[in-house]
Design a protein around this motif. Structure first.
Motif, PDB file in Angstrom:
ATOM      1  N   ASN A   1     -14.720  29.510  11.136  1.00 21.73           N
ATOM      2  CA  ASN A   1     -15.371  29.660  12.442  1.00 21.73           C
ATOM      3  C   ASN A   1     -14.599  28.938  13.552  1.00 21.73           C
ATOM      4  OD1 ASN A   1     -17.525  30.944  13.721  1.00 21.73           O
ATOM      5  ND2 ASN A   1     -18.768  29.101  13.748  1.00 21.73           N
ATOM      6  N   ALA A   2     -13.284  28.874  13.436  1.00 26.37           N
ATOM      7  CA  ALA A   2     -12.472  28.066  14.351  1.00 26.37           C
ATOM      8  C   ALA A   2     -11.821  28.849  15.485  1.00 26.37           C
ATOM      9  CB  ALA A   2     -11.392  27.335  13.564  1.00 26.37           C
ATOM     10  N   GLY A   3     -11.910  30.180  15.454  1.00 20.48           N
ATOM     11  CA  GLY A   3     -11.237  30.962  16.472  1.00 20.48           C
ATOM     12  C   GLY A   3     -12.174  31.855  17.252  1.00 20.48           C
ATOM     13  N   PHE A   4     -11.656  32.352  18.370  1.00 20.23           N
ATOM     14  CA  PHE A   4     -12.409  33.272  19.222  1.00 20.23           C
ATOM     15  C   PHE A   4     -11.633  34.572  19.370  1.00 20.23           C
ATOM     16  CE2 PHE A   4     -13.624  29.065  20.764  1.00 20.23           C
ATOM     17  CZ  PHE A   4     -15.004  29.160  20.787  1.00 20.23           C
ATOM     18  N   VAL A   5     -12.319  35.671  19.262  1.00 20.11           N
ATOM     19  CA  VAL A   5     -11.797  36.998  19.591  1.00 20.11           C
ATOM     20  C   VAL A   5     -12.855  37.658  20.463  1.00 20.11           C
ATOM     21  CG1 VAL A   5     -10.407  37.210  17.483  1.00 20.11           C
ATOM     22  CG2 VAL A   5     -12.750  38.053  17.499  1.00 20.11           C
ATOM     23  N   PRO A   6     -12.547  38.780  21.100  1.00 15.87           N
ATOM     24  CA  PRO A   6     -13.556  39.417  21.964  1.00 15.87           C
ATOM     25  C   PRO A   6     -14.898  39.693  21.274  1.00 15.87           C
ATOM     26  CG  PRO A   6     -11.420  40.387  22.383  1.00 15.87           C
ATOM     27  CD  PRO A   6     -11.251  39.451  21.203  1.00 15.87           C
ATOM     28  N   ALA A   7     -14.861  39.915  19.969  1.00 17.61           N
ATOM     29  CA  ALA A   7     -16.104  40.207  19.242  1.00 17.61           C
ATOM     30  C   ALA A   7     -16.897  38.948  18.878  1.00 17.61           C
ATOM     31  CB  ALA A   7     -15.785  40.987  17.979  1.00 17.61           C
ATOM     32  N   GLY A   8     -16.297  37.761  19.050  1.00 20.92           N
ATOM     33  CA  GLY A   8     -16.999  36.522  18.726  1.00 20.92           C
ATOM     34  C   GLY A   8     -16.116  35.568  17.943  1.00 20.92           C
ATOM     35  N   ARG A   9     -16.736  34.666  17.207  1.00 24.89           N
ATOM     36  CA  ARG A   9     -16.005  33.647  16.445  1.00 24.89           C
ATOM     37  C   ARG A   9     -15.495  34.229  15.126  1.00 24.89           C
ATOM     38  NH1 ARG A   9     -16.412  28.571  18.751  1.00 24.89           N
ATOM     39  NH2 ARG A   9     -15.351  27.809  16.907  1.00 24.89           N
ATOM     40  N   VAL A  10     -14.328  33.731  14.692  1.00 26.77           N
ATOM     41  CA  VAL A  10     -13.706  34.188  13.450  1.00 26.77           C
ATOM     42  C   VAL A  10     -13.097  33.013  12.700  1.00 26.77           C
ATOM     43  CG1 VAL A  10     -13.164  36.505  14.318  1.00 26.77           C
ATOM     44  CG2 VAL A  10     -11.503  34.656  14.601  1.00 26.77           C
ATOM     45  N   ASP A  11     -12.861  33.211  11.422  1.00 24.53           N
ATOM     46  CA  ASP A  11     -12.127  32.245  10.611  1.00 24.53           C
ATOM     47  C   ASP A  11     -10.636  32.404  10.902  1.00 24.53           C
ATOM     48  OD1 ASP A  11     -14.566  31.647   9.487  1.00 24.53           O
ATOM     49  OD2 ASP A  11     -14.137  32.623   7.567  1.00 24.53           O
ATOM     50  N   LEU A  12      -9.910  31.295  10.812  1.00 24.85           N
ATOM     51  CA  LEU A  12      -8.467  31.312  11.036  1.00 24.85           C
ATOM     52  C   LEU A  12      -7.736  30.838   9.798  1.00 24.85           C
ATOM     53  CD1 LEU A  12      -8.269  29.627  14.561  1.00 24.85           C
ATOM     54  CD2 LEU A  12      -8.242  32.071  14.037  1.00 24.85           C
ATOM     55  N   VAL A  13      -6.570  31.416   9.547  1.00 23.45           N
ATOM     56  CA  VAL A  13      -5.677  30.941   8.495  1.00 23.45           C
ATOM     57  C   VAL A  13      -4.710  29.967   9.160  1.00 23.45           C
ATOM     58  CG1 VAL A  13      -4.007  31.567   6.725  1.00 23.45           C
ATOM     59  CG2 VAL A  13      -5.809  33.171   7.339  1.00 23.45           C
ATOM     60  N   LEU A  14      -4.563  28.787   8.556  1.00 16.82           N
ATOM     61  CA  LEU A  14      -3.653  27.778   9.080  1.00 16.82           C
ATOM     62  C   LEU A  14      -2.346  27.824   8.304  1.00 16.82           C
ATOM     63  CD1 LEU A  14      -3.024  25.259  10.821  1.00 16.82           C
ATOM     64  CD2 LEU A  14      -4.072  23.899   8.998  1.00 16.82           C
ATOM     65  N   PHE A  15      -1.240  27.935   9.039  1.00 14.88           N
ATOM     66  CA  PHE A  15       0.102  27.907   8.473  1.00 14.88           C
ATOM     67  C   PHE A  15       0.831  26.713   9.076  1.00 14.88           C
ATOM     68  CE2 PHE A  15      -1.134  32.351   8.443  1.00 14.88           C
ATOM     69  CZ  PHE A  15      -0.718  32.784   7.194  1.00 14.88           C
ATOM     70  N   SER A  16       1.772  26.153   8.339  1.00 14.63           N
ATOM     71  CA  SER A  16       2.549  25.036   8.875  1.00 14.63           C
ATOM     72  C   SER A  16       4.006  25.155   8.453  1.00 14.63           C
ATOM     73  CB  SER A  16       1.979  23.704   8.398  1.00 14.63           C
ATOM     74  OG  SER A  16       2.214  23.543   7.019  1.00 14.63           O
ATOM     75  N   LEU A  17       4.833  24.438   9.208  1.00 14.92           N
ATOM     76  CA  LEU A  17       6.261  24.358   8.914  1.00 14.92           C
ATOM     77  C   LEU A  17       6.696  22.918   9.168  1.00 14.92           C
ATOM     78  CD1 LEU A  17       8.780  26.136   8.220  1.00 14.92           C
ATOM     79  CD2 LEU A  17       9.228  26.187  10.668  1.00 14.92           C
ATOM     80  N   LEU A  18       7.356  22.328   8.187  1.00 12.75           N
ATOM     81  CA  LEU A  18       7.888  20.972   8.294  1.00 12.75           C
ATOM     82  C   LEU A  18       9.408  21.057   8.291  1.00 12.75           C
ATOM     83  CD1 LEU A  18       5.613  19.193   5.664  1.00 12.75           C
ATOM     84  CD2 LEU A  18       5.224  19.462   8.125  1.00 12.75           C
ATOM     85  N   PRO A  19      10.081  20.046   8.805  1.00 14.17           N
ATOM     86  CA  PRO A  19      11.556  20.109   8.848  1.00 14.17           C
ATOM     87  C   PRO A  19      12.180  20.409   7.493  1.00 14.17           C
ATOM     88  CG  PRO A  19      10.780  18.268  10.157  1.00 14.17           C
ATOM     89  CD  PRO A  19       9.577  18.828   9.447  1.00 14.17           C
ATOM     90  N   GLN A  20      11.666  19.817   6.427  1.00 12.76           N
ATOM     91  CA  GLN A  20      12.258  20.059   5.104  1.00 12.76           C
ATOM     92  C   GLN A  20      12.055  21.497   4.627  1.00 12.76           C
ATOM     93  OE1 GLN A  20       9.975  17.686   5.823  1.00 12.76           O
ATOM     94  NE2 GLN A  20       8.449  17.484   4.200  1.00 12.76           N
ATOM     95  N   ASP A  21      11.077  22.204   5.187  1.00 10.03           N
ATOM     96  CA  ASP A  21      10.867  23.606   4.815  1.00 10.03           C
ATOM     97  C   ASP A  21      12.024  24.489   5.269  1.00 10.03           C
ATOM     98  OD1 ASP A  21       8.385  22.863   3.801  1.00 10.03           O
ATOM     99  OD2 ASP A  21       7.323  23.453   5.632  1.00 10.03           O
ATOM    100  N   LEU A  22      12.707  24.086   6.333  1.00  6.88           N
ATOM    101  CA  LEU A  22      13.819  24.883   6.845  1.00  6.88           C
ATOM    102  C   LEU A  22      15.012  24.877   5.904  1.00  6.88           C
ATOM    103  CD1 LEU A  22      13.676  23.904  10.603  1.00  6.88           C
ATOM    104  CD2 LEU A  22      12.852  26.004   9.525  1.00  6.88           C
ATOM    105  N   GLN A  23      15.054  23.918   5.010  1.00  3.42           N
ATOM    106  CA  GLN A  23      16.150  23.835   4.050  1.00  3.42           C
ATOM    107  C   GLN A  23      15.933  24.759   2.860  1.00  3.42           C
ATOM    108  OE1 GLN A  23      16.230  19.687   3.105  1.00  3.42           O
ATOM    109  NE2 GLN A  23      16.638  19.094   5.209  1.00  3.42           N
ATOM    110  N   SER A  24      14.698  25.272   2.696  1.00  3.45           N
ATOM    111  CA  SER A  24      14.401  26.108   1.520  1.00  3.45           C
ATOM    112  C   SER A  24      13.630  27.357   1.914  1.00  3.45           C
ATOM    113  CB  SER A  24      13.608  25.301   0.499  1.00  3.45           C
ATOM    114  OG  SER A  24      12.384  24.892   1.067  1.00  3.45           O
ATOM    115  N   THR A  25      14.143  28.115   2.893  1.00  6.12           N
ATOM    116  CA  THR A  25      13.449  29.322   3.341  1.00  6.12           C
ATOM    117  C   THR A  25      13.990  30.590   2.699  1.00  6.12           C
ATOM    118  OG1 THR A  25      14.901  29.454   5.262  1.00  6.12           O
ATOM    119  CG2 THR A  25      12.763  28.360   5.566  1.00  6.12           C
ATOM    120  N   ALA A  26      14.804  30.440   1.649  1.00  8.35           N
ATOM    121  CA  ALA A  26      15.355  31.634   0.996  1.00  8.35           C
ATOM    122  C   ALA A  26      14.246  32.479   0.366  1.00  8.35           C
ATOM    123  CB  ALA A  26      16.360  31.231  -0.070  1.00  8.35           C
TER     124      ALA A  26
END
Length: 71
Positions: free
Chosen positions: A38-63
């Protein structure tokens, strides 16, 4: 470029129903961390959001970006 900015963490949030944005996040090498209920808003109302992250060390293993295990 991200490495030039000395970032420690980048986050992206996408509505759970927004499969296109979720796929782009994974292709870009971000990691799926979970659902923000229930963390996001769209025109139809509140929605669940998927959280993604990227850390500096992730850039070394993006193959092989992580799989999206959500339904």
């Amino acid at each position: 470029m991200l490495t030039d900015q000395a970032f420690q963490r980048m986050e992206l949030r996408a509505a759970t129903e927004n499969t296109a944005s979720r796929k782009v996040a994974l292709r870009a090498g971000l990691h799926r961390e979970g659902i923000l209920r229930n963390a996001g808003f769209v025109p139809a109302g509140r929605v669940d959001l998927v959280l993604f992250s990227l850390l500096p060390q992730d850039l070394q293993s993006t193959a092989h970006p992580p799989a999206d295990h959500s339904s």
